[in-house]
Write a protein that holds these residues in place. Structure first.
Motif, mmCIF file in Angstrom:
data_model
loop_
_atom_site.group_PDB
_atom_site.id
_atom_site.type_symbol
_atom_site.label_atom_id
_atom_site.label_comp_id
_atom_site.label_asym_id
_atom_site.label_seq_id
_atom_site.Cartn_x
_atom_site.Cartn_y
_atom_site.Cartn_z
ATOM 1 N N ALA A 140 3.572 5.149 -2.645
ATOM 2 C CA ALA A 140 3.842 6.234 -1.705
ATOM 3 C C ALA A 140 2.600 6.528 -0.860
ATOM 4 N N HIS A 141 2.829 6.762 0.401
ATOM 5 C CA HIS A 141 1.843 7.215 1.402
ATOM 6 C C HIS A 141 1.046 6.082 2.048
ATOM 7 N N THR A 142 0.130 5.469 1.303
ATOM 8 C CA THR A 142 -0.684 4.358 1.843
ATOM 9 C C THR A 142 -1.167 4.647 3.264
ATOM 10 N N VAL A 143 -1.689 5.855 3.449
ATOM 11 C CA VAL A 143 -2.245 6.217 4.755
ATOM 12 C C VAL A 143 -3.589 5.517 4.957
ATOM 13 N N TRP A 144 -4.420 5.551 3.887
ATOM 14 C CA TRP A 144 -5.805 5.084 4.015
ATOM 15 C C TRP A 144 -6.012 3.739 3.343
ATOM 16 N N LEU A 145 -5.224 2.741 3.717
ATOM 17 C CA LEU A 145 -5.446 1.376 3.240
ATOM 18 C C LEU A 145 -6.197 0.599 4.313
ATOM 19 N N THR A 146 -7.097 -0.272 3.869
ATOM 20 C CA THR A 146 -7.775 -1.160 4.813
ATOM 21 C C THR A 146 -6.847 -2.331 5.147
ATOM 22 N N GLU A 147 -7.216 -3.103 6.162
ATOM 23 C CA GLU A 147 -6.391 -4.269 6.509
ATOM 24 C C GLU A 147 -6.366 -5.270 5.357
ATOM 25 N N ALA A 148 -7.472 -5.386 4.641
ATOM 26 C CA ALA A 148 -7.499 -6.315 3.493
ATOM 27 C C ALA A 148 -6.538 -5.830 2.400
ATOM 28 N N GLU A 149 -6.490 -4.510 2.183
ATOM 29 C CA GLU A 149 -5.561 -3.975 1.172
ATOM 30 C C GLU A 149 -4.108 -4.168 1.629
ATOM 31 N N ILE A 150 -3.864 -3.973 2.912
ATOM 32 C CA ILE A 150 -2.502 -4.162 3.436
ATOM 33 C C ILE A 150 -2.061 -5.615 3.225
ATOM 34 N N GLU A 151 -2.992 -6.536 3.404
ATOM 35 C CA GLU A 151 -2.668 -7.951 3.193
ATOM 36 C C GLU A 151 -2.300 -8.196 1.724
ATOM 37 N N MET A 152 -3.066 -7.581 0.804
ATOM 38 C CA MET A 152 -2.758 -7.756 -0.623
ATOM 39 C C MET A 152 -1.374 -7.198 -0.972
ATOM 40 N N VAL A 153 -1.095 -6.018 -0.440
ATOM 41 C CA VAL A 153 0.198 -5.367 -0.710
ATOM 42 C C VAL A 153 1.336 -6.226 -0.179
ATOM 43 N N THR A 154 1.151 -6.721 1.032
ATOM 44 C CA THR A 154 2.206 -7.503 1.690
ATOM 45 C C THR A 154 2.441 -8.811 0.942
ATOM 46 N N GLU A 155 1.363 -9.489 0.595
ATOM 47 C CA GLU A 155 1.504 -10.773 -0.112
ATOM 48 C C GLU A 155 2.175 -10.587 -1.466
ATOM 49 N N ALA A 156 1.905 -9.449 -2.100
ATOM 50 C CA ALA A 156 2.491 -9.200 -3.426
ATOM 51 C C ALA A 156 3.965 -8.813 -3.334
ATOM 52 N N GLY A 157 4.439 -8.467 -2.140
ATOM 53 C CA GLY A 157 5.834 -8.048 -1.988
ATOM 54 C C GLY A 157 6.083 -6.618 -2.425
ATOM 55 N N ALA A 158 5.007 -5.839 -2.604
ATOM 56 C CA ALA A 158 5.176 -4.419 -2.944
ATOM 57 C C ALA A 158 5.651 -3.658 -1.707
ATOM 58 N N THR A 159 6.194 -2.459 -1.947
ATOM 59 C CA THR A 159 6.704 -1.649 -0.837
ATOM 60 C C THR A 159 5.782 -0.461 -0.587
ATOM 61 N N VAL A 160 5.475 -0.200 0.679
ATOM 62 C CA VAL A 160 4.787 1.048 1.007
ATOM 63 C C VAL A 160 5.857 2.074 1.380
ATOM 64 N N ILE A 161 5.736 3.270 0.811
ATOM 65 C CA ILE A 161 6.735 4.322 1.050
ATOM 66 C C ILE A 161 6.061 5.398 1.900
ATOM 67 N N LEU A 162 6.450 5.465 3.156
ATOM 68 C CA LEU A 162 5.763 6.348 4.108
ATOM 69 C C LEU A 162 6.397 7.736 4.132
ATOM 70 N N ASN A 163 5.547 8.743 4.134
ATOM 71 C CA ASN A 163 5.982 10.150 4.096
ATOM 72 C C ASN A 163 5.277 10.926 5.205
ATOM 73 N N PRO A 164 5.633 10.648 6.459
ATOM 74 C CA PRO A 164 4.832 11.194 7.564
ATOM 75 C C PRO A 164 4.789 12.721 7.614
ATOM 76 N N ALA A 165 5.875 13.385 7.230
ATOM 77 C CA ALA A 165 5.882 14.852 7.361
ATOM 78 C C ALA A 165 4.861 15.492 6.428
ATOM 79 N N SER A 166 4.793 15.027 5.173
ATOM 80 C CA SER A 166 3.835 15.645 4.255
ATOM 81 C C SER A 166 2.411 15.228 4.593
ATOM 82 N N ASN A 167 2.224 14.000 5.031
ATOM 83 C CA ASN A 167 0.871 13.560 5.408
ATOM 84 C C ASN A 167 0.309 14.422 6.534
#
Ligand SMILES: [Zn+2]
Length: 505
Positions: A282-309
């Motif tokens: 949940a959130h993943t507001v403050w991920l670096t591009e390297a972290e985003i690459e790891m998340v994407t390659e692993a097939g994990a899901t980012v769950i975005l919550n713009p209103a609370s952020n």
């Protein structure tokens, strides 16, 4: 046994077909599932026919990140930074709540979801305590109102003032007990054993209900706890939903506390065997591009919550980076004390609109049809419900929302996808089905007495407001020190920006 229902003549939204002007079709529902979608299905095949001639039929939204424990705190708080907000909203800061309040708050949140077209929610509830009675009360409320729920009991086992940057340095020692619910054992959570005991007791056999595991954030969990969660997730095929880098301070804390995991919560999850297709972050507001690459390659899901952020001053998730990387995305509406609304229409609109803050170019903004996919299929995938909910196809669960095309938001009817994302706010939600049962009709709940629910909520709110006042008074005593700590944290460079500007010192 549910009735056989025919939804007649609606414009049936298909992610893979014309998302501007979906073709009219009939939907036949039997045994809780869609058994046929065709231009004409004879009415005599159904026990009940619902005229959908002036309706857009959407797959029900999946609210993939939500907490039912503070639904009655909406409107109680002015925006403050995330770490400070926590002090006012976590259940362990409050005396145990009555079963009546638990029921009322759970029903209230679910009612709000249904009324805005949400048919599945992931309730990462903090129960204080995690008891048989509390779990049963929550589940009975969901059973009564008829929404689909993926329940997780939020847990963690690492506590302490060091977890938030500069709290130890800035808050005078004699006031440390005012931070109780954020730094003491038993704060954000209860132990693993208690959660597993409830999971085993309830099992997976109930209608419209399944389980996920809910480690609060990786930072708040010891390696031992995360390894045990990973083992259970793997053996039982359970999704794991956690919070990751919602606030900038988390990214900063991770640099030191998780140094041996690359200074990263994502790296920590990976090292504990918890970064894979079954993980929702949940959130993943403050991920670096390297972290985003790891998340994407692993097939994990980012769950975005713009209103609370936005309300917890955390900034905006880098949607253009997720879009370009092809990351799996879902949407959530999060707590009622920090968003303060359960509304996927708003979440979708904010996700599109805030993308432009990161990259104001046309191709950096997700298309409306893509965002609707995230709000439906994306959530289903994260919650272990892929091919069950999230799309309208034969064989899938009959979870759907019928929107009134006579509302100004859909007039003239130019694009189902773009008007759903940019024009509609929820008032067009007319009829909602979950599991082939009509749970909302003409905008009213059908399974429960709305007026009685309203009375129950107002009655329970009396005690809650009194207790909130006490919690908030403790918070106000430390506010200026927390503010100082927060400002100090901004002086530390973490190499990425997720707000338009830093605070003005
Ligand atoms: Zn959350």
């Amino acid at each position: 046994m549910t009735k056989t229902i025919l939804i007649k003549g609606g414009r049936v939204y298909d992610h893979d077909a014309d998302t501007d002007r979906p073709a009219a079709a009939d939907i036949l529902i039997e045994g809780g599932r869609i058994v046929g979608i065709a231009p004409q299905i004879p009415a005599e095949r159904a026990e009940r026919v619902i005229d959908a001639a002036d309706r857009l039929v959407l797959p029900g939204f999946v609210n993939a990140h939500y907490h039912s424990h503070d639904t009655m705190l909406k409107g109680m708080l002015h925006p403050v930074p995330f770490d400070m907000w926590l002090l006012n909203c976590l259940p362990p800061a409050y005396p145990p709540r009555s079963p009546a309040e638990l029921r009322a708050r759970t029903m209230l949140g679910a009612a709000e979801c249904l009324k805005s077209g949400i048919t599945t929610l992931q309730d990462m509830v903090t129960l204080h305590p995690i008891s048989e009675e509390n779990v049963d009360t929550v589940l009975a409320a969901y059973e009564e109102i008829g929404i689909r729920v993926v329940l997780s009991l939020q847990i963690g086992d690492r506590f302490g003032i060091e977890l938030t940057p500069f709290w130890r340095e800035c808050v005078p020692e004699h006031l440390h007990d005012r931070l109780g619910s954020a730094v003491e054992e038993g704060a954000g959570a209860g132990p693993f054993e208690q959660a597993v005991e409830q999971y085993r007791r309830i099992g997976q056999g109930r209608p419209r209900m399944s389980w996920a595991l809910g480690p609060s954030t990786p930072l708040l969990c010891t390696p031992d706890l995360l390894r045990r969660i990973a083992a259970l997730a793997e053996s039982d095929g359970l999704p794991v939903i956690t919070h990751v880098n919602e606030a900038r301070t988390e990214a900063l804390s991770a640099k030191t506390i998780l140094a041996e995991h690359g200074g990263s919560q994502v790296g920590y999850l990976r090292d504990m065997g918890l970064l894979g297709p079954g993980t929702g972050m949940a959130h993943t507001v403050w991920l670096t591009e390297a972290e985003i690459e790891m998340v994407t390659e692993a097939g994990a899901t980012v769950i975005l919550n713009p209103a609370s952020n936005m309300k917890t001053l955390s900034g905006a998730a880098p949607v253009p980076l997720y879009l370009a990387a092809g990351t799996r995305v879902a949407l959530g509406c999060d707590n009622c004390s920090c968003s303060d609304i359960q509304n996927t229409f708003l979440a979708m609109r904010l996700v599109c609109s805030l993308a432009g803050l990161h990259d104001p170019q046309r191709n950096a903004i997700p298309p409306a049809a893509q965002v609707i996919r995230w709000a439906t299929e994306g959530g289903a995938g994260a919650l272990g419900l892929a091919d069950e909910v999230g799309a309208l196809k034969p064989g899938m669960k009959a979870d759907m929302t019928l929107l009134d095309l006579g509302r100004p938001s859909y007039l003239p009817f130019n694009s189902a996808a773009r008007q759903t994302v940019f024009s509609e706010a929820g008032a067009a939600v007319h009829t909602v089905l979950v599991d082939g049962r009509v749970v909302l009709e003409g905008g009213r709940l059908t399974m429960t007495d709305e007026d009685a629910l309203r009375d129950a909520v107002e009655e329970a709110a009396v005690d809650l407001r009194r207790d909130f006042a006490a919690v908030n008074a403790r918070f106000e005593e430390v506010y200026e020190y927390l503010q100082e700590a927060w400002l100090r944290s901004w002086r530390e460079d973490i190499g990425i920006a997720r707000t338009i500007a830093p605070p003005r010192f």
